[in-house]
Design an enzyme around this catalytic site. Sequence first.
Site, short mmCIF file in Angstrom:
data_model
loop_
_atom_site.label_atom_id
_atom_site.label_comp_id
_atom_site.label_asym_id
_atom_site.label_seq_id
_atom_site.Cartn_x
_atom_site.Cartn_y
_atom_site.Cartn_z
N TYR A 72 0.86 -1.22 0.08
CA TYR A 72 -0.29 0.01 -0.01
C TYR A 72 0.66 1.65 0.09
O TYR A 72 1.43 1.52 0.75
CB TYR A 72 -0.65 0.00 1.55
N SER B 40 -4.61 -14.52 2.11
CA SER B 40 -5.80 -12.82 1.63
C SER B 40 -6.28 -13.52 0.44
O SER B 40 -5.35 -13.78 -0.32
CB SER B 40 -4.95 -12.14 1.98
N GLN C 45 -8.78 -12.74 4.48
CA GLN C 45 -9.56 -11.74 4.05
C GLN C 45 -9.31 -11.89 2.80
O GLN C 45 -8.87 -11.39 1.38
CB GLN C 45 -7.90 -9.90 4.53
N SER D 80 -13.37 -4.05 0.50
CA SER D 80 -13.94 -3.37 -0.22
C SER D 80 -15.86 -4.14 0.03
O SER D 80 -16.19 -3.85 -0.60
CB SER D 80 -14.00 -4.13 -1.46
N PRO D 81 -16.14 -3.71 1.59
CA PRO D 81 -17.48 -3.21 1.36
C PRO D 81 -18.58 -2.80 1.07
O PRO D 81 -19.74 -2.94 0.42
CB PRO D 81 -17.47 -3.27 3.34
N LYS E 17 -22.68 7.44 -4.78
CA LYS E 17 -21.79 8.74 -4.79
C LYS E 17 -21.53 8.28 -6.66
O LYS E 17 -21.52 9.20 -7.69
CB LYS E 17 -20.65 8.94 -4.41
N GLY F 213 -12.50 2.22 4.32
CA GLY F 213 -11.61 3.16 3.86
C GLY F 213 -12.13 4.51 4.47
O GLY F 213 -13.28 4.40 4.10
N ASN G 244 -19.28 5.08 9.47
CA ASN G 244 -18.93 3.93 9.32
C ASN G 244 -19.36 3.51 10.35
O ASN G 244 -19.99 2.22 10.96
CB ASN G 244 -17.77 3.68 8.22
#
Length: 313
Positions: A54, A153, A179, A209-210, A219, A282, A292
């Site tokens: 990342y 993951s 994950q 990525s929910p 949006k 995120g 959230n």
Amino acid sequence: MEYRRVGNSGIKVSEISLGAWLTFGETLGQEETRACLKVALDNGINFIDMADVYAHGEAERFVGKALKDLGVRRQDVVLSSKVYWPMSDNVNDRGLSRKHIFESVHQSLKRIGTDYLDFYFCHRYDPETPLEEVVRAMDDLVHQGKVLYWGTSVWSAGQISDAVELAGKLNAYRPQVEQPRYNMFDRHIETEGILQTCAQNGIGITVFSPLAQGILTGKYLHGIPKDSRAARMPWLSEEEAISYSTKVEELSVIAGDLGISLSQLALAWILRRKEISTVITGASRPEHIVSNAKASGIKLSSDVLETIEAILS
């Protein structure tokens, strides 16, 4: 904030957690990272998810500095990182070889400024490295105290099962957490046996990525803004995002009737599954985190779940 055990392990994480993908060290600077982490901690979030890849290491560095600046006690947070993706042009600076795992964890610990990771994920399955080499390397890291629990993951159900079985034969620490990607529009872990495999083996699940890269915030109903995270996802075309518009609009009505946001509905829908340990979210602004976090504890009735299922099917 409510908390859940990670599989059959003793460690507990907040139902809503904070991930560093595409934000900290990339689109957000140090001050913005600090502000987001403070709000997250103030709202009961205790799990911060990272990966060496990342922002090419900057996410770990930014999070580590922010936690230090905030005076956060190490025992008050659950920290994770991951290993697999290339970090340089060096032929050995990638994959899940013993060499790369050991060198990568040392670099991650140094960037974060901690002595150990609560979770260390194999960021993908490595077909070029014998699974025994991976399991033994992770087992050694646990024995050395550098990693408390190791996990996988985006591994298939078969790959997870193989790792569990091999760890048993070797009398080694087995994976405790997976994950995967999971949201209302991507339910592959239900159909590919990943949920069932994890449940059968006492493995916790921390989903990413929910909100489907922001689609489930509503949006993108009128297109994808150029500065959005979705715009940086080459696999998500504007046509695909817009194709979900009708379902998103119908889901928004349900959320409105319940007095919650669409995002909160999407997160609560994931948490309906007892196999899920936490939902990694995120955030580019602190107010996103506050909103959230309020999804924790929301219980959706069977009638609401049936209506959602009808929309998604």
